[in-house]
Write a protein that holds these residues in place. Structure first.
Motif, PDB file in Angstrom:
ATOM      1  N   GLU A  10       0.881  -0.805  -0.165  1.00 30.04           N
ATOM      2  CA  GLU A  10      -0.180   0.244  -0.117  1.00 30.04           C
ATOM      3  C   GLU A  10       1.119   0.945   0.084  1.00 30.04           C
ATOM      4  O   GLU A  10       0.061   2.341  -0.562  1.00 30.04           O
ATOM      5  CB  GLU A  10      -1.047   0.069   1.057  1.00 30.04           C
ATOM      6  N   SER A  11       2.030   1.025   0.967  1.00 31.48           N
ATOM      7  CA  SER A  11       3.100   2.232   0.820  1.00 31.48           C
ATOM      8  C   SER A  11       3.166   2.674  -0.716  1.00 31.48           C
ATOM      9  O   SER A  11       4.022   3.626  -0.708  1.00 31.48           O
ATOM     10  CB  SER A  11       3.486   2.490   1.501  1.00 31.48           C
ATOM     11  N   ASP A  12       3.493   2.257  -1.633  1.00 33.33           N
ATOM     12  CA  ASP A  12       3.886   1.936  -2.959  1.00 33.33           C
ATOM     13  C   ASP A  12       2.769   2.523  -3.902  1.00 33.33           C
ATOM     14  O   ASP A  12       2.906   3.647  -4.662  1.00 33.33           O
ATOM     15  CB  ASP A  12       4.388   0.779  -3.388  1.00 33.33           C
ATOM     16  N   ILE A  35      -5.498  -0.377  -4.578  1.00 35.32           N
ATOM     17  CA  ILE A  35      -5.978  -1.339  -3.476  1.00 35.32           C
ATOM     18  C   ILE A  35      -6.462  -2.329  -3.778  1.00 35.32           C
ATOM     19  O   ILE A  35      -5.107  -3.496  -2.863  1.00 35.32           O
ATOM     20  CB  ILE A  35      -7.380  -0.509  -2.795  1.00 35.32           C
ATOM     21  N   ALA A  36      -6.981  -2.750  -4.424  1.00 37.94           N
ATOM     22  CA  ALA A  36      -7.887  -3.840  -4.857  1.00 37.94           C
ATOM     23  C   ALA A  36      -7.163  -4.818  -5.302  1.00 37.94           C
ATOM     24  O   ALA A  36      -7.084  -6.224  -5.066  1.00 37.94           O
ATOM     25  CB  ALA A  36      -9.404  -3.246  -6.251  1.00 37.94           C
ATOM     26  N   ALA A  37      -5.976  -3.769  -6.176  1.00 35.40           N
ATOM     27  CA  ALA A  37      -5.183  -5.420  -6.691  1.00 35.40           C
ATOM     28  C   ALA A  37      -4.339  -6.450  -6.070  1.00 35.40           C
ATOM     29  O   ALA A  37      -3.638  -6.725  -6.516  1.00 35.40           O
ATOM     30  CB  ALA A  37      -4.190  -4.159  -7.706  1.00 35.40           C
ATOM     31  N   ILE A  38      -3.284  -5.919  -4.943  1.00 37.49           N
ATOM     32  CA  ILE A  38      -3.348  -5.890  -3.358  1.00 37.49           C
ATOM     33  C   ILE A  38      -4.081  -6.740  -2.496  1.00 37.49           C
ATOM     34  O   ILE A  38      -3.382  -7.325  -1.516  1.00 37.49           O
ATOM     35  CB  ILE A  38      -2.582  -4.992  -3.306  1.00 37.49           C
ATOM     36  N   ALA A  39      -5.597  -6.495  -2.249  1.00 40.26           N
ATOM     37  CA  ALA A  39      -6.029  -7.022  -1.568  1.00 40.26           C
ATOM     38  C   ALA A  39      -6.140  -8.506  -1.844  1.00 40.26           C
ATOM     39  O   ALA A  39      -6.299  -8.942  -2.918  1.00 40.26           O
ATOM     40  CB  ALA A  39      -7.490  -6.434  -1.524  1.00 40.26           C
ATOM     41  N   PRO A  40      -5.704  -9.023  -0.365  1.00 42.99           N
ATOM     42  CA  PRO A  40      -5.824 -10.909  -0.636  1.00 42.99           C
ATOM     43  C   PRO A  40      -6.940 -11.177  -1.361  1.00 42.99           C
ATOM     44  O   PRO A  40      -7.395 -12.534  -1.389  1.00 42.99           O
ATOM     45  CB  PRO A  40      -4.923 -10.806   0.941  1.00 42.99           C
ATOM     46  N   ARG A  46      -5.295 -10.776  -8.423  1.00 43.29           N
ATOM     47  CA  ARG A  46      -4.097 -10.088  -9.243  1.00 43.29           C
ATOM     48  C   ARG A  46      -2.971 -10.205  -8.312  1.00 43.29           C
ATOM     49  O   ARG A  46      -2.286 -10.322  -7.921  1.00 43.29           O
ATOM     50  CB  ARG A  46      -4.700  -8.325  -9.140  1.00 43.29           C
ATOM     51  N   VAL A  47      -1.882 -10.239  -9.134  1.00 44.87           N
ATOM     52  CA  VAL A  47      -0.456 -10.363  -9.234  1.00 44.87           C
ATOM     53  C   VAL A  47       0.638  -9.143  -9.236  1.00 44.87           C
ATOM     54  O   VAL A  47      -0.143  -8.495 -10.081  1.00 44.87           O
ATOM     55  CB  VAL A  47       1.067 -11.148  -9.770  1.00 44.87           C
ATOM     56  N   ALA A  58      10.661   2.044  -9.258  1.00 44.89           N
ATOM     57  CA  ALA A  58      10.964   2.538 -10.466  1.00 44.89           C
ATOM     58  C   ALA A  58       9.941   2.643 -11.638  1.00 44.89           C
ATOM     59  O   ALA A  58       9.750   2.666 -12.705  1.00 44.89           O
ATOM     60  CB  ALA A  58      12.190   2.293 -11.293  1.00 44.89           C
ATOM     61  N   GLY A  59       9.024   1.217 -11.171  1.00 42.40           N
ATOM     62  CA  GLY A  59       8.222   0.637 -12.184  1.00 42.40           C
ATOM     63  C   GLY A  59       7.974  -0.288 -11.637  1.00 42.40           C
ATOM     64  O   GLY A  59       7.929  -0.784 -10.101  1.00 42.40           O
ATOM     65  N   PHE A  60       6.085  -0.920 -12.523  1.00 47.68           N
ATOM     66  CA  PHE A  60       5.668  -1.771 -11.250  1.00 47.68           C
ATOM     67  C   PHE A  60       4.590  -2.781 -12.702  1.00 47.68           C
ATOM     68  O   PHE A  60       4.594  -2.052 -13.930  1.00 47.68           O
ATOM     69  CB  PHE A  60       4.906  -1.100 -10.503  1.00 47.68           C
ATOM     70  N   VAL A  61       3.970  -3.956 -12.309  1.00 48.83           N
ATOM     71  CA  VAL A  61       3.460  -4.693 -13.196  1.00 48.83           C
ATOM     72  C   VAL A  61       1.923  -4.476 -12.278  1.00 48.83           C
ATOM     73  O   VAL A  61       2.027  -5.785 -11.304  1.00 48.83           O
ATOM     74  CB  VAL A  61       4.358  -5.884 -13.441  1.00 48.83           C
ATOM     75  N   VAL A  62       1.356  -5.081 -13.519  1.00 47.80           N
ATOM     76  CA  VAL A  62      -0.257  -5.942 -12.241  1.00 47.80           C
ATOM     77  C   VAL A  62      -0.480  -6.554 -13.303  1.00 47.80           C
ATOM     78  O   VAL A  62      -1.211  -6.191 -15.006  1.00 47.80           O
ATOM     79  CB  VAL A  62      -1.250  -4.591 -11.970  1.00 47.80           C
ATOM     80  N   ALA A  63      -1.103  -7.490 -12.729  1.00 49.45           N
ATOM     81  CA  ALA A  63      -1.872  -9.132 -14.113  1.00 49.45           C
ATOM     82  C   ALA A  63      -3.054  -9.301 -13.118  1.00 49.45           C
ATOM     83  O   ALA A  63      -2.898  -9.729 -11.898  1.00 49.45           O
ATOM     84  CB  ALA A  63      -0.875  -9.699 -13.820  1.00 49.45           C
ATOM     85  N   SER A  64      -3.979  -9.481 -14.161  1.00 48.06           N
ATOM     86  CA  SER A  64      -5.109 -10.233 -13.410  1.00 48.06           C
ATOM     87  C   SER A  64      -5.350 -11.798 -13.574  1.00 48.06           C
ATOM     88  O   SER A  64      -4.787 -11.928 -14.485  1.00 48.06           O
ATOM     89  CB  SER A  64      -6.901  -9.544 -13.825  1.00 48.06           C
TER      90      SER A  64
END
Ligand SMILES: CC(C)(COP(=O)(O)OP(=O)(O)OC[C@H]1O[C@@H](n2cnc3c(N)ncnc32)[C@H](O)[C@@H]1OP(=O)(O)O)[C@@H](O)C(=O)NCCC(=O)NCCS
Length: 155
Positions: A10-12, A35-40, A46-47, A58-64
């Motif tokens: 969340e702090s990111d 917030i939803a993406a990191i909620a268990p 999602r990852v 410096a970068g990020f990725v989100v996948a469902s």
């Protein structure tokens, strides 16, 4: 400069939103979406990963994830950290985690004009999988669909 890949926290989120806002081609999600993406306990799993340098993310990725498929929803690297293998490292970690979760196919769509991302995905091994006419708004544009087959998890 060296970096490592770890789970998004969340702090990111503030930093992640700043990175996305600085890149016209990146999806601009509201805070609640991260917030939803990191909620268990989210309905859709999602990852979400970040690339951590000594001086910050410096970068990020989100996948469902809906095994055996996954959709790469967002990937972005701040302009000063591009072309250093950051997105490649994010994808490598992501695909490793997805394979371990039984995902066999990673799909994505991108604006037809996003040549930089298209080059990146092509060198990573994504293959063309179709085109959606006038899929995007503001400006209206086709979406290119790409697919990456992941190795089956033998464990
Ligand atoms: C696409 C993006 C994530 C790539 O991140 P990156 O960390 O710079 O990528 P990498 O350093 O891992 O690149 C690996 C390879 O991809 C290709 N590539 C990456 N950026 C490229 C560019 N601008 N032009 C041509 N090829 C490129 C190259 O083959 C590169 O290897 P090389 O540097 O040894 O030549 C980054 O440019 C970005 O954040 N773009 C804006 C957001 C976006 O479009 N996201 C995708 C849609 S959601």
């Amino acid at each position: 400069m060296s970096f490592f890949v770890r789970a998004m926290r969340e702090s990111d989120i503030e930093r992640v939103m700043t990175i996305a806002a600085s890149l016209a081609e990146a999806p601009h999600w509201p805070r609640e979406a991260y917030i939803a993406a990191i909620a268990p306990d989210s309905t859709l799993r999602r990852v979400a990963l970040v690339a951590q340098f000594a001086d910050g993310v410096a970068g990020f990725v989100v996948a469902s994830v809906l095994a055996p498929q996954s959709e790469l929803e967002s990937i972005a690297v701040t302009s000063t950290a591009q072309r250093q293998g950051v997105a490649t490292a994010l994808l490598r970690e992501l695909t490793g985690e997805l394979s371990a979760s039984g995902v066999e196919e990673l799909l994505l769509e991108l604006r037809a004009s996003n040549a930089r991302a298209a080059d990146f995905y092509e060198q990573y091994g994504f293959m063309p999988a179709g085109r959606r006419r006038s899929y995007y708004q503001d400006p209206v544009e086709d979406a290119l669909l790409l697919r990456l087959n992941l190795p089956k998890n033998k464990s």
